[in-house]
Enzyme design. Sequence first.
Site, PDB file in Angstrom:
ATOM      1  N   GLN A 275      54.492   3.229  50.084  1.00 53.57           N
ATOM      2  CA  GLN A 275      53.110   3.148  49.603  1.00 53.57           C
ATOM      3  C   GLN A 275      53.104   3.311  48.085  1.00 53.57           C
ATOM      4  OE1 GLN A 275      50.943   6.657  50.559  1.00 53.57           O
ATOM      5  NE2 GLN A 275      48.923   5.729  50.345  1.00 53.57           N
TER       6      GLN A 275
ATOM      7  N   SER B  27      49.990   6.095  44.109  1.00 52.03           N
ATOM      8  CA  SER B  27      49.850   7.088  43.039  1.00 52.03           C
ATOM      9  C   SER B  27      50.605   6.676  41.780  1.00 52.03           C
ATOM     10  CB  SER B  27      50.402   8.440  43.498  1.00 52.03           C
ATOM     11  OG  SER B  27      49.782   8.851  44.678  1.00 52.03           O
TER      12      SER B  27
ATOM     13  N   SER C 105      57.273   8.056  48.560  1.00 56.63           N
ATOM     14  CA  SER C 105      58.176   8.421  49.649  1.00 56.63           C
ATOM     15  C   SER C 105      58.817   7.161  50.203  1.00 56.63           C
ATOM     16  CB  SER C 105      57.406   9.124  50.776  1.00 56.63           C
ATOM     17  OG  SER C 105      56.624  10.155  50.242  1.00 56.63           O
TER      18      SER C 105
ATOM     19  N   GLU D 215      45.931   7.333  57.065  1.00 60.03           N
ATOM     20  CA  GLU D 215      46.938   8.325  56.673  1.00 60.03           C
ATOM     21  C   GLU D 215      46.506   9.710  57.140  1.00 60.03           C
ATOM     22  OE1 GLU D 215      47.496   8.663  52.421  1.00 60.03           O
ATOM     23  OE2 GLU D 215      49.398   9.712  52.708  1.00 60.03           O
TER      24      GLU D 215
ATOM     25  N   GLU E 239      41.949  20.328  47.988  1.00 62.36           N
ATOM     26  CA  GLU E 239      40.702  20.423  47.221  1.00 62.36           C
ATOM     27  C   GLU E 239      39.883  19.150  47.393  1.00 62.36           C
ATOM     28  OE1 GLU E 239      43.703  21.221  46.035  1.00 62.36           O
ATOM     29  OE2 GLU E 239      43.476  23.383  45.821  1.00 62.36           O
TER      30      GLU E 239
HETATM   31  C1  LIG Z   1      55.650  15.118  49.222  1.00 66.06           C
HETATM   32  C2  LIG Z   1      54.745  14.111  48.636  1.00 66.06           C
HETATM   33  C3  LIG Z   1      54.834  12.788  49.037  1.00 66.06           C
HETATM   34  C4  LIG Z   1      53.999  11.832  48.481  1.00 66.06           C
HETATM   35  N1  LIG Z   1      54.156  10.514  48.864  1.00 66.06           N
HETATM   36  C5  LIG Z   1      53.403   9.564  48.274  1.00 66.06           C
HETATM   37  C6  LIG Z   1      53.598   8.188  48.573  1.00 66.06           C
HETATM   38  O1  LIG Z   1      54.455   7.841  49.392  1.00 66.06           O
HETATM   39  N2  LIG Z   1      52.873   7.263  47.951  1.00 66.06           N
HETATM   40  C7  LIG Z   1      51.909   7.590  47.046  1.00 66.06           C
HETATM   41  O2  LIG Z   1      51.243   6.710  46.533  1.00 66.06           O
HETATM   42  N3  LIG Z   1      51.674   8.909  46.714  1.00 66.06           N
HETATM   43  C8  LIG Z   1      52.415   9.891  47.300  1.00 66.06           C
HETATM   44  N4  LIG Z   1      52.212  11.218  46.953  1.00 66.06           N
HETATM   45  C9  LIG Z   1      51.267  11.522  45.894  1.00 66.06           C
HETATM   46  C10 LIG Z   1      50.011  12.260  46.295  1.00 66.06           C
HETATM   47  O3  LIG Z   1      49.133  11.416  46.979  1.00 66.06           O
HETATM   48  C11 LIG Z   1      49.382  12.837  45.011  1.00 66.06           C
HETATM   49  O4  LIG Z   1      50.269  13.784  44.480  1.00 66.06           O
HETATM   50  C12 LIG Z   1      48.061  13.482  45.285  1.00 66.06           C
HETATM   51  O5  LIG Z   1      47.080  12.532  45.601  1.00 66.06           O
HETATM   52  C13 LIG Z   1      47.575  14.329  44.096  1.00 66.06           C
HETATM   53  O6  LIG Z   1      47.621  13.645  42.876  1.00 66.06           O
HETATM   54  P1  LIG Z   1      48.300  14.296  41.595  1.00 66.06           P
HETATM   55  O7  LIG Z   1      49.648  14.698  41.997  1.00 66.06           O
HETATM   56  O8  LIG Z   1      48.143  13.370  40.480  1.00 66.06           O
HETATM   57  O9  LIG Z   1      47.451  15.618  41.304  1.00 66.06           O
HETATM   58  P2  LIG Z   1      46.088  15.688  40.483  1.00 66.06           P
HETATM   59  O10 LIG Z   1      45.116  14.720  41.045  1.00 66.06           O
HETATM   60  O11 LIG Z   1      46.339  15.638  39.033  1.00 66.06           O
HETATM   61  O12 LIG Z   1      45.593  17.128  40.890  1.00 66.06           O
HETATM   62  C14 LIG Z   1      45.915  18.335  40.175  1.00 66.06           C
HETATM   63  C15 LIG Z   1      45.088  19.463  40.771  1.00 66.06           C
HETATM   64  O13 LIG Z   1      43.707  19.199  40.543  1.00 66.06           O
HETATM   65  C16 LIG Z   1      42.997  19.224  41.759  1.00 66.06           C
HETATM   66  N5  LIG Z   1      41.898  18.244  41.695  1.00 66.06           N
HETATM   67  C17 LIG Z   1      41.969  16.943  41.339  1.00 66.06           C
HETATM   68  N6  LIG Z   1      40.766  16.360  41.453  1.00 66.06           N
HETATM   69  C18 LIG Z   1      39.918  17.293  41.906  1.00 66.06           C
HETATM   70  C19 LIG Z   1      38.527  17.306  42.232  1.00 66.06           C
HETATM   71  N7  LIG Z   1      37.767  16.221  42.169  1.00 66.06           N
HETATM   72  N8  LIG Z   1      37.998  18.457  42.693  1.00 66.06           N
HETATM   73  C20 LIG Z   1      38.768  19.579  42.790  1.00 66.06           C
HETATM   74  N9  LIG Z   1      40.068  19.628  42.499  1.00 66.06           N
HETATM   75  C21 LIG Z   1      40.636  18.504  42.055  1.00 66.06           C
HETATM   76  C22 LIG Z   1      44.019  18.858  42.803  1.00 66.06           C
HETATM   77  O14 LIG Z   1      43.625  19.306  44.078  1.00 66.06           O
HETATM   78  C23 LIG Z   1      45.253  19.554  42.291  1.00 66.06           C
HETATM   79  O15 LIG Z   1      45.232  20.888  42.684  1.00 66.06           O
HETATM   80  C24 LIG Z   1      53.051  12.193  47.504  1.00 66.06           C
HETATM   81  C25 LIG Z   1      52.944  13.536  47.104  1.00 66.06           C
HETATM   82  C26 LIG Z   1      53.780  14.487  47.641  1.00 66.06           C
HETATM   83  C27 LIG Z   1      53.661  15.905  47.200  1.00 66.06           C
END
Ligand SMILES: Cc1cc2nc3c(=O)[nH]c(=O)nc-3n(C[C@H](O)[C@H](O)[C@H](O)COP(=O)(O)OP(=O)(O)OC[C@H]3O[C@@H](n4cnc5c(N)ncnc54)[C@H](O)[C@@H]3O)c2cc1C
Lengths: 412, 397
Positions: B116, B119, B151, B234, B367
């Site tokens: 996928q 992100s 992933s 998902e 969140e």
């Molecule tokens: C093990 C693992 C596997 C993954 N696999 C995939 C994959 O296969 N493909 C893919 O595309 N993605 C994948 N991801 C990515 C995942 O979807 C993102 O990490 C996730 O959506 C959060 O985005 P970010 O890491 O940019 O955090 P951010 O969005 O920057 O968030 C940082 C913090 O801010 C908080 N926050 C953000 N917005 C808000 C809001 N509106 N209100 C309150 N709090 C908020 C979040 O909860 C978090 O605590 C994976 C992540 C992990 C950990």
Amino acid sequence: MNAPSDLLYTGDLLYTEDEEALRAAVRGLLADRCDAAAVLARTESPQPHDRELWKALTEGMGLAGLLVPEGRGGQGATHREAAVILEELGRAVAPVPYVTSAVVATETLLACAGDTAAELLAALASGRTIGVLAVGLATAPDAAPVHRRAEAAHDVPACPRDEAARDAPVSPRDEAPHGNPVRHEGGALHGTVTGVADAEAADVLLVPADGGLYAVEAAQDGVTVTPQTSLDRTRPLAAVTLRGAVARPLAEDAGAAAAAVRSGLRSGAGLLTSEQLGLAEWCLAETVRYTTERHQFNRPVGSFQALKHRLARLWLDVVHTRAAARHAAAALAAGGDEPDLAAALAQAYAGPVAVRAAEEALQLHGGIGMTWEHPVHLYLKRAKADAIAFGTAGRHREALAAFVDLPAPVAP
Amino acid sequence: MTPTAPDAAELRRRTQEFLAAHPPATTGRADFLGARFDAGLAWVHYPEGLGGLGAPRSLQAVVDDELQAAGAPDNDPRRIGIGLGMAAPTILQFGTDEQKRRFLKPLWVGEEVWCQLFSEPGAGSDLAALGTRAVRDGDGWVVNGQKVWTSSAHLARWAILIARTDPDLPKHRGITYFVCDMTDPGVEVRPLRQITGEAEFNEVFLTDVRVPDAHRLGEVGDGWRVAQTTLMNERVAIGGLRLPREGGMIEPVARAWRERPELRTHDLHQRLLTLWVEAEVARLTGERLRQQLVAGQPGPEGSGMKLTFARLNQEISGLEVELLGEEGLLYDDWTLRRPEHVDFTGREAGYRYLRAKGNSIEGGTSEVLLNIVAERVLGLPPEPRTDKDVAWKDLSR
Ligand SMILES: Cc1cc2nc3c(=O)[nH]c(=O)nc-3n(C[C@H](O)[C@H](O)[C@H](O)COP(=O)(O)OP(=O)(O)OC[C@H]3O[C@@H](n4cnc5c(N)ncnc54)[C@H](O)[C@@H]3O)c2cc1C
């Protein structure tokens, strides 16, 4: 019946169409007869129970006899339907003795053999007679120092069970239900029991005494019921004093008496979860409504994320409580050993959720939530009392520890 | 469901017939799975010709029970979770006939792994802010950008990809959804090591990657709506499993508690019982959800299950490490590996503890899920927003 040893078994956790129809009928009645203002006014009246509402629910709708088979004067329904009634009564904090009479006392009588029990069972099922088990509301199903069966309640991979519990001798004292302070002498009862819920409304008291269980008419010289000032005035407590009260035996064998009392309290505990679910749902819905309407800082306070997250978490806890409540009701309806575990599980979970729902409701209403006029305090008081009724969550966790073989550490 | 959809008895009959024609003991795994797909017994709720029979989804269990009892091989769902759980439902709903024919069978039998590409470093929770560009070029598209946390990218043959096709529109409107060929020379996959030591996910760099227009899913500019299907599936996929009592993360802790009395303390006992209760109640909630789906009355409860699952996995595995005491100070293996499977409850306590931390981030953070429950389930008012009607190119980042 489904074998509780099937670890995938949960029973039907949904509501049937008939159950939903029953809910709609009760909700309609409560909307007409039991709004918050009426409940509040009644808590300050000399007559804390709503007799008219009780009559409509029982003589009108036949709801006091749900647990009683048709051949014994009841409706021949099950705990599942009674649980739905309790959800609605909880949602309205209705001041009627449903849990005490139609669940606990009725279930206790169902476990007793003999003509006296049969006669009282039919009387309770009609709703014209109100029966109350004369033990304190805080009593947990396993609160009696009664010997617990040695077999596991279900077959979790077992390791040797607590030796002390299995091999403890059963003394006659241990078999007296709930270590009750009432003595039985020459066909009459003597003693005082405090904290008895809905005793003021009772026509007949089911009294454990000296290892037996007795039926005592409340309207006689030897019986005094003294109201206690209760935290939850919608389910008021009273002290029952017996001075030579005339009593009819329901179970004279200590084992049978203890089993009957435990069965009553177990149903009370399991189905109380549905009342707690109804309470919590009301608190959540009312708070969502209020925070959506109430504006501060030029926006609805419900648009602030700090509040949204709190309400979303509460919703999730309510969703879980519903599963626990339905499971308890289904297990009680199915019988077997599963209800012990299901009731303890549900009570280990639901009490704190209902309390938190009421506490959050109060906080998120701000100052208005602190007023006597606003109904939230009725829910808070009921929820807090429910968290103690039939044993606290911690007490039920300890019971579970034995059922599922997760024993406490042994002192070195 | 088609009017002629088979019922449970018919499915059982067809499965038995299929097993008689393809005895698991003497049929090769790939042949068996391919034939099962062709017989419509792969996912019975899919249409005929695409691995299904147009039957109610709940009846899959009938087929699976028969096959399992006969010792039939499965398609190793933990290896192809993204394909099964996300790509397939999206292709089914938005794909052309040609796309469905081309992709679904190799996806289901496990011949082709999917990943996928959603992100990005600058677009996580705010996925719609993504900046990977897809520019029209003849009968195809040229894609440039960087994806992250992907992933299975190291195993994948195909990816579902969302990219910006019009930066002048507000962010939700200028996105298009594609299927991306992971063997394209412009795709570079670099392992991204995570706190467990292994590299389950990757960084993916896309440099002049060519995507034929025939690999577009849905309309140009409609990618956000298509992606909602993927994301909903998902989150739902997680609630679907039927667990026995003490299934899941609580199992190894309860076992250690029973087998090793020397580890017990009163504090741990209280916490274990509390978590045991919560895990069992969560299991019942999942079962209730399943019963609702079977009865055709899906409720909003599903949106919350991932929240509970993440929190409990974390708390239970945390308790387990503590329970183990001195052993909890050790870790099984820090080697950088690129695993084929993701197993939250696998390996040892330390791994479980660390891996569970991802449960409240992957697939939408807790969140963000709480926001969704508050607004879509409870109907609470949205937060005031500053990004809705602004062209993507003018947003702050
Ligand atoms: C093990 C693992 C596997 C993954 N696999 C995939 C994959 O296969 N493909 C893919 O595309 N993605 C994948 N991801 C990515 C995942 O979807 C993102 O990490 C996730 O959506 C959060 O985005 P970010 O890491 O940019 O955090 P951010 O969005 O920057 O968030 C940082 C913090 O801010 C908080 N926050 C953000 N917005 C808000 C809001 N509106 N209100 C309150 N709090 C908020 C979040 O909860 C978090 O605590 C994976 C992540 C992990 C950990």
